[in-house]
Motif scaffolding. Structure first.
Motif, PDB file in Angstrom:
ATOM      1  N   VAL A 253      40.250  32.984  46.512  1.00 59.43           N
ATOM      2  CA  VAL A 253      41.039  33.787  45.573  1.00 59.43           C
ATOM      3  C   VAL A 253      41.400  32.882  44.386  1.00 59.43           C
ATOM      4  CG1 VAL A 253      42.019  35.297  47.353  1.00 59.43           C
ATOM      5  CG2 VAL A 253      43.254  33.229  46.667  1.00 59.43           C
ATOM      6  N   GLY A 254      41.832  33.529  43.306  1.00 52.32           N
ATOM      7  CA  GLY A 254      42.251  32.764  42.140  1.00 52.32           C
ATOM      8  C   GLY A 254      43.749  32.530  42.141  1.00 52.32           C
ATOM      9  N   ASP A 255      44.316  32.380  40.942  1.00 52.57           N
ATOM     10  CA  ASP A 255      45.763  32.191  40.779  1.00 52.57           C
ATOM     11  C   ASP A 255      46.456  33.508  40.450  1.00 52.57           C
ATOM     12  OD1 ASP A 255      45.353  29.481  41.107  1.00 52.57           O
ATOM     13  OD2 ASP A 255      45.412  29.018  38.955  1.00 52.57           O
ATOM     14  N   VAL A 256      45.660  34.556  40.262  1.00 46.20           N
ATOM     15  CA  VAL A 256      46.189  35.829  39.778  1.00 46.20           C
ATOM     16  C   VAL A 256      46.184  36.850  40.914  1.00 46.20           C
ATOM     17  CG1 VAL A 256      45.763  37.722  38.143  1.00 46.20           C
ATOM     18  CG2 VAL A 256      45.351  35.345  37.430  1.00 46.20           C
ATOM     19  N   ASP A 257      47.277  37.601  41.023  1.00 43.21           N
ATOM     20  CA  ASP A 257      47.319  38.721  41.970  1.00 43.21           C
ATOM     21  C   ASP A 257      46.413  39.813  41.402  1.00 43.21           C
ATOM     22  OD1 ASP A 257      47.851  40.923  43.530  1.00 43.21           O
ATOM     23  OD2 ASP A 257      49.822  41.273  42.615  1.00 43.21           O
ATOM     24  N   PHE A 258      45.156  39.788  41.835  1.00 41.60           N
ATOM     25  CA  PHE A 258      44.129  40.614  41.196  1.00 41.60           C
ATOM     26  C   PHE A 258      44.477  42.104  41.225  1.00 41.60           C
ATOM     27  CE2 PHE A 258      40.149  42.931  40.950  1.00 41.60           C
ATOM     28  CZ  PHE A 258      39.526  42.338  39.878  1.00 41.60           C
ATOM     29  N   ALA A 259      44.879  42.599  42.397  1.00 42.90           N
ATOM     30  CA  ALA A 259      45.137  44.042  42.520  1.00 42.90           C
ATOM     31  C   ALA A 259      46.291  44.465  41.613  1.00 42.90           C
ATOM     32  CB  ALA A 259      45.437  44.390  43.978  1.00 42.90           C
ATOM     33  N   GLY A 260      47.394  43.739  41.674  1.00 41.34           N
ATOM     34  CA  GLY A 260      48.565  44.099  40.870  1.00 41.34           C
ATOM     35  C   GLY A 260      48.306  43.963  39.383  1.00 41.34           C
ATOM     36  N   VAL A 261      47.701  42.849  38.976  1.00 39.66           N
ATOM     37  CA  VAL A 261      47.488  42.576  37.547  1.00 39.66           C
ATOM     38  C   VAL A 261      46.435  43.523  36.956  1.00 39.66           C
ATOM     39  CG1 VAL A 261      46.665  40.822  35.895  1.00 39.66           C
ATOM     40  CG2 VAL A 261      48.321  40.202  37.660  1.00 39.66           C
ATOM     41  N   SER A 262      45.457  43.929  37.762  1.00 41.87           N
ATOM     42  CA  SER A 262      44.423  44.857  37.279  1.00 41.87           C
ATOM     43  C   SER A 262      45.023  46.156  36.761  1.00 41.87           C
ATOM     44  CB  SER A 262      43.446  45.224  38.402  1.00 41.87           C
ATOM     45  OG  SER A 262      42.716  44.107  38.769  1.00 41.87           O
ATOM     46  N   ALA A 263      46.176  46.530  37.317  1.00 38.45           N
ATOM     47  CA  ALA A 263      46.797  47.791  36.917  1.00 38.45           C
ATOM     48  C   ALA A 263      47.493  47.684  35.560  1.00 38.45           C
ATOM     49  CB  ALA A 263      47.793  48.231  37.994  1.00 38.45           C
ATOM     50  N   VAL A 264      47.706  46.480  35.074  1.00 37.86           N
ATOM     51  CA  VAL A 264      48.455  46.267  33.826  1.00 37.86           C
ATOM     52  C   VAL A 264      47.558  45.718  32.714  1.00 37.86           C
ATOM     53  CG1 VAL A 264      50.414  45.036  32.786  1.00 37.86           C
ATOM     54  CG2 VAL A 264      50.503  45.705  35.189  1.00 37.86           C
ATOM     55  N   ALA A 265      46.681  44.791  33.077  1.00 36.05           N
ATOM     56  CA  ALA A 265      45.863  44.080  32.083  1.00 36.05           C
ATOM     57  C   ALA A 265      44.792  44.995  31.493  1.00 36.05           C
ATOM     58  CB  ALA A 265      45.203  42.868  32.745  1.00 36.05           C
ATOM     59  N   GLY A 266      44.267  44.593  30.318  1.00 31.93           N
ATOM     60  CA  GLY A 266      43.141  45.304  29.723  1.00 31.93           C
ATOM     61  C   GLY A 266      41.821  44.747  30.227  1.00 31.93           C
ATOM     62  N   TRP A 267      41.830  43.442  30.512  1.00 32.31           N
ATOM     63  CA  TRP A 267      40.650  42.743  31.008  1.00 32.31           C
ATOM     64  C   TRP A 267      41.096  41.777  32.093  1.00 32.31           C
ATOM     65  CZ3 TRP A 267      35.772  43.569  28.960  1.00 32.31           C
ATOM     66  CH2 TRP A 267      35.700  44.172  27.698  1.00 32.31           C
ATOM     67  N   ILE A 268      40.241  41.554  33.072  1.00 29.70           N
ATOM     68  CA  ILE A 268      40.573  40.553  34.102  1.00 29.70           C
ATOM     69  C   ILE A 268      39.281  39.937  34.631  1.00 29.70           C
ATOM     70  CG2 ILE A 268      40.624  42.229  36.005  1.00 29.70           C
ATOM     71  CD1 ILE A 268      43.057  40.606  37.111  1.00 29.70           C
ATOM     72  N   SER A 269      39.329  38.632  34.904  1.00 29.41           N
ATOM     73  CA  SER A 269      38.145  37.989  35.486  1.00 29.41           C
ATOM     74  C   SER A 269      38.368  37.841  36.993  1.00 29.41           C
ATOM     75  CB  SER A 269      37.876  36.635  34.838  1.00 29.41           C
ATOM     76  OG  SER A 269      38.828  35.692  35.255  1.00 29.41           O
ATOM     77  N   PRO A 270      37.365  38.188  37.792  1.00 30.12           N
ATOM     78  CA  PRO A 270      37.510  38.089  39.253  1.00 30.12           C
ATOM     79  C   PRO A 270      37.274  36.671  39.764  1.00 30.12           C
ATOM     80  CG  PRO A 270      35.335  38.927  38.712  1.00 30.12           C
ATOM     81  CD  PRO A 270      36.034  38.690  37.388  1.00 30.12           C
ATOM     82  N   VAL A 271      37.721  36.420  40.961  1.00 32.52           N
ATOM     83  CA  VAL A 271      37.381  35.188  41.689  1.00 32.52           C
ATOM     84  C   VAL A 271      36.941  35.609  43.083  1.00 32.52           C
ATOM     85  CG1 VAL A 271      38.215  32.992  42.622  1.00 32.52           C
ATOM     86  CG2 VAL A 271      39.098  33.812  40.433  1.00 32.52           C
ATOM     87  N   PRO A 272      35.723  35.308  43.501  1.00 28.10           N
ATOM     88  CA  PRO A 272      34.669  34.629  42.737  1.00 28.10           C
ATOM     89  C   PRO A 272      33.962  35.569  41.759  1.00 28.10           C
ATOM     90  CG  PRO A 272      33.902  35.155  44.965  1.00 28.10           C
ATOM     91  CD  PRO A 272      35.342  35.606  44.893  1.00 28.10           C
ATOM     92  N   GLY A 273      33.049  35.018  40.971  1.00 26.56           N
ATOM     93  CA  GLY A 273      32.233  35.836  40.068  1.00 26.56           C
ATOM     94  C   GLY A 273      32.759  35.893  38.645  1.00 26.56           C
ATOM     95  N   GLY A 274      33.786  35.081  38.336  1.00 22.01           N
ATOM     96  CA  GLY A 274      34.334  35.064  36.987  1.00 22.01           C
ATOM     97  C   GLY A 274      33.996  33.771  36.273  1.00 22.01           C
ATOM     98  N   VAL A 275      34.985  32.874  36.226  1.00 17.85           N
ATOM     99  CA  VAL A 275      34.820  31.621  35.476  1.00 17.85           C
ATOM    100  C   VAL A 275      33.840  30.658  36.170  1.00 17.85           C
ATOM    101  CG1 VAL A 275      36.052  29.593  34.600  1.00 17.85           C
ATOM    102  CG2 VAL A 275      37.106  31.860  34.442  1.00 17.85           C
TER     103      VAL A 275
END
Ligand code: NAD
Length: 299
Positions: A253-275
């Protein structure tokens, strides 16, 4: 709102396609492929896995990559001498030298990194390359920072005049990324705030960000309440955590709460498969650049 995904894997594939063509052209002119040597010290599983994916990616694009394995007991002097010998190699055919980090605790990491000559420094850690970046005339840019900027540019996310907040001030990620995003030109001209473990009220600073980059190594550090609606959130963190759903397994996993932040952000990079894949793609780009600079094909 459901954030759009910043697909680093797909972008890395497109970057590899162009590097493959350029590497083939280099090989025709030079009579040999670009060459990368990776020094892997000890048997840390994560390092071995990163090195494996770097070597596999190099093979995919026609870059000759060799992994030099050294026992964990090697001391600083041995490693410094090894790196110097690689740089001196008879035909001078080693274009890029990378020392996989972290090194064992008894080794002086800075001394080993400093022994990589500036013109083979495909990780962009040499003081000369760090200096060139800070002066706005980058040569070898640290791969992860370069990958994050490339990801933003590729997605058409404007940086000029916008607020970028980076969490993490390492020489490898946060600091060079702050220089890239605040530098002039494409993917730059942002107003950058660089946060770290001593920053007061991190959440309030993060909420100002049009572009928020987390590069810390703490799962769940960035939560939805820290994100401005519509912001681009780039997650650099890589953390291995126990997988609650699998029996005794683990997952990244990354440093970001992916599920929660996805609901607010316009763009998000996944972990894995992002940076991660972009970091590898930028290493290939730096290796090709090193080879072409040495051949005089680029100024
Ligand atoms: P580092 O340990 O050198 O730096 C971490 C930074 O986070 C430090 O500047 C520290 O001040 C800051 N920090 C720590 N706790 C904090 C907190 N609670 N609030 C705010 N800031 C805090 O790490 P690094 O080498 O920059 O790597 C960071 C993360 O990125 C790690 O998870 C690493 O695995 C990952 N990483 C990923 C890639 C990739 O290709 N995706 C490449 C390099 C690093």
């Amino acid at each position: 709102m459901s954030a759009r995904i910043l697909d680093g894997k797909a972008l890395a594939g497109r970057i590899e396609d162009s590097i493959r063509a350029e590497a083939a052209s280099f090989s025709r002119v030079a009579g040999r492929p670009p060459r990368l040597v990776v020094v892997l010290v000890g048997d840390v599983a994560a390092s071995a896995s990163y090195v494996k994916s770097k070597a596999a990616a190099a093979a995919r694009v026609g870059i000759d990559a060799e992994v030099v394995r050294v026992p964990a007991s090697a001391d600083t002097q041995t490693l410094v001498e090894l790196v110097r010998a690689l740089a001196r190699e008879e035909q001078g055919s080693v274009d890029g030298i990378l020392v996989q980090l972290p090194l064992p605790a008894h080794v002086d990491t800075q001394a080993v990194l400093d022994s990589v000559p500036a013109d083979r420094d495909v990780d962009g850690f040499h003081p000369e390359n760090a200096g060139l970046l800070s002066q706005g005339r980058p040569r070898f840019v640290p791969c992860t920072a370069a990958g994050v900027q490339r990801m933003l540019v590729d997605a058409g996310i404007a940086t000029a005049g916008r607020e970028a907040v980076i969490i993490g001030r390492s020489d490898i990620v946060g600091k060079p990324l702050a220089l890239l995003l605040s530098g002039r030109g494409e993917g730059g001209d942002a107003t950058v705030t660089l946060c770290h473990s001593r920053s007061d009220d991190l959440a309030a600073i993060c909420r100002r960000a049009d572009i928020l980059v987390a590069a810390v190594g703490k799962p769940g550090l960035v939560t939805a309440g820290m994100v401005k609606p519509g912001a681009a959130v780039v997650d650099v963190g890589i953390n291995r955590v126990a997988d609650a759903t699998a029996s005794g397994g683990s997952r990244l996993v990354g440093d970001v709460d992916f599920a929660g932040v996805s609901a607010v952000a316009g763009w998000i990079s996944p972990v894995p498969g992002g940076v991660g894949p972009l970091t590898v793609a930028m290493l290939l780009a730096n290796t090709l650049l090193a080879a072409e600079l040495r051949l005089g094909r680029r100024a």
